[in-house]
Design an enzyme around this catalytic site. Structure first.
Site, PDB file in Angstrom:
ATOM      1  N   CYS A 153      43.402  35.821  40.197  1.00  0.00           N
ATOM      2  CA  CYS A 153      42.901  35.395  38.414  1.00  0.00           C
ATOM      3  C   CYS A 153      43.263  34.274  38.814  1.00  0.00           C
ATOM      4  O   CYS A 153      44.683  34.307  38.148  1.00  0.00           O
ATOM      5  CB  CYS A 153      43.130  36.582  38.274  1.00  0.00           C
ATOM      6  SG  CYS A 153      42.479  36.599  36.379  1.00  0.00           S
ATOM      7  N   CYS A 156      43.737  33.714  34.638  1.00  0.00           N
ATOM      8  CA  CYS A 156      45.214  34.464  34.470  1.00  0.00           C
ATOM      9  C   CYS A 156      46.350  33.543  34.627  1.00  0.00           C
ATOM     10  O   CYS A 156      47.700  33.533  33.955  1.00  0.00           O
ATOM     11  CB  CYS A 156      44.872  36.054  34.926  1.00  0.00           C
ATOM     12  SG  CYS A 156      43.352  37.132  34.329  1.00  0.00           S
ATOM     13  N   ASP A 157      46.252  32.897  35.542  1.00  0.00           N
ATOM     14  CA  ASP A 157      46.932  32.676  36.374  1.00  0.00           C
ATOM     15  C   ASP A 157      47.663  31.587  36.653  1.00  0.00           C
ATOM     16  O   ASP A 157      48.209  30.272  37.168  1.00  0.00           O
ATOM     17  CB  ASP A 157      47.530  33.334  37.606  1.00  0.00           C
ATOM     18  CG  ASP A 157      47.962  34.553  37.733  1.00  0.00           C
ATOM     19  OD1 ASP A 157      48.308  34.648  36.640  1.00  0.00           O
ATOM     20  OD2 ASP A 157      47.649  35.327  38.797  1.00  0.00           O
TER      21      ASP A 157
END
Ligand code: NAP
Length: 335
Positions: A153, A156-157
């Site tokens: 992701c 997200c990261d």
């Protein structure tokens, strides 16, 4: 790894109250991506009593970087678009339950929907909009460093890799989009692709090739991931010469496509294409009367044209068909 973008969830993620499982819904929607959420909005506006059961809100869009081709938004982050969808669904008071559906069975005229958490939901009709599950590399070290350098992701990261060196695996739109997003944080972004030609849209290809932070490693696959507590390097292999070499990296983003959850579809008894997608007609009707399907999990959608707007359109159509099915079979005074 922690998510940099928060997605609020309407309902609790386990132990739903009896009030949700006891009633008979008109439509149980399985999946909370664009297809499922669009279906929910249309179903609710038809006056259908509707519930969404989904493993995660937003599906693949929640893991997407910049979305630049969804009508009405010139540029919006995937998770932010999901928040907009969720806000819209909430406006119609459709509950979203976080759970995983194990099976759907016909019981008389009604469908029973069974979940991993042990709950059962009853619906007059079912819309399956479960999308696809991201593929894994299946190489040594992938699981060990999942969340310690390995990610599925980018939005997200990506912020966790500020000024670091990262690699993205894949040659499609998702890999391109992830690589481009990562250049906003990382010092250097490698794109590792198994062929010498990208599958990504021309628009993305031009941006990738123009970006000075991105280096494409062609004709190469990942053989192993190594490190200590966190990922430190990838062992790569050229597919043309079999030569192996090491790449020092802090993060690896796996973006090699996705597959539909075929086992679930088989349990339900749906007719599938050879590669495991649900066969539907132009009204999103499956081979089982009363079960409709929409989005990335259906055979109708071209494999190389998984688009949010297509999924949303199919979701709306599935709700239309579910409404007609319910009215025909159960009438207006069914409650
Ligand atoms: P995809 O189009 O299936 O591409 C997967 C890529 O990963 C391909 O380049 C493939 O290589 C490679 N790959 C597959 N298995 C691999 C393995 N085991 N090891 C190494 N490489 C592997 O998947 P996607 O990029 O996730 O896109 C999925 C769908 O979503 C597409 O329809 C796409 O258009 C859509 N999408 C659209 C947007 C957008 O419009 N903005 C953004 C993201 C995704 P080969 O090329 O050699 O097969």
């Amino acid at each position: 790894m922690s998510s940099a973008f928060k997605i609020s969830v309407t309902k609790m993620d386990f132990g739903v109250g009896e009030e949700l499982t006891r009633k008979v819904y008109d439509v149980v929607i399985i999946g909370g991506g664009p297809a499922g959420m669009s279906a929910a909005i249309y179903a609710a506006r038809y006056g259908l009593d509707t519930i969404i059961i989904t493993e995660e809100v937003g599906g693949q869009v929640a893991k997407a970087g910049w979305v630049e081709n969804y009508l009405g938004y010139t540029r919006i982050m995937g998770p932010d678009l999901v928040s907009k969808f969720e806000e819209h669904v909430k406006y119609y008071n459709v509950p979203i339950v976080i759970d995983s559906v194990e099976n759907v069975e016909l019981n008389g005229d009604l469908f029973r929907v069974y979940t991993v958490n042990g709950d059962e939901y009853t619906g007059r009709a079912v819309i399956i909009a479960v999308g696809e599950k991201k593929r894994k590399l299946n190489v040594p070290g992938e699981d060990k460093f999942n969340g310690r350098g390995v990610s599925y992701c980018a939005p997200c990261d990506a912020p966790l890799f500020k000024d670091k060196v990262v690699a993205v695996v894949g040659g499609g739109d998702s890999a391109a989009s992830a690589a481009l997003l990562l250049t906003e944080y990382a010092r250097k972004v490698y794109l590792i692709h198994r062929r010498n030609q990208l599958r990504a849209q021309k628009y993305y290809q031009d941006l990738l090739l123009r970006n000075p932070k991105i280096e494409i490693i062609w004709n190469t696959v990942v053989k192993e991931l190594q490190g200590d507590k966190v990922l430190r390097k990838a062992i790569l292999q050229r597919v043309d010469t079999n030569e192996t070499f090491e790449l020092q990296i802090d993060g690896l983003f796996v973006e090699i496509g996705a597959e539909p959850p075929v086992e679930l579809f088989r349990r339900i008894g749906l007719e599938l294409s050879q590669d495991g997608y649900i066969k539907v007609n132009h009204l999103m009707e499956t081979s089982v009367p009363g079960i409709f399907a929409a989005g990335d999990c259906v055979d109708l959608t071209p494999r190389d044209f998984r688009q949010i707007i297509v999924a949303a359109g199919q979701g709306a159509l599935a709700a239309y068909s579910a409404y007609n099915y319910i009215i025909r079979k159960f009438g207006f005074n069914r409650k």
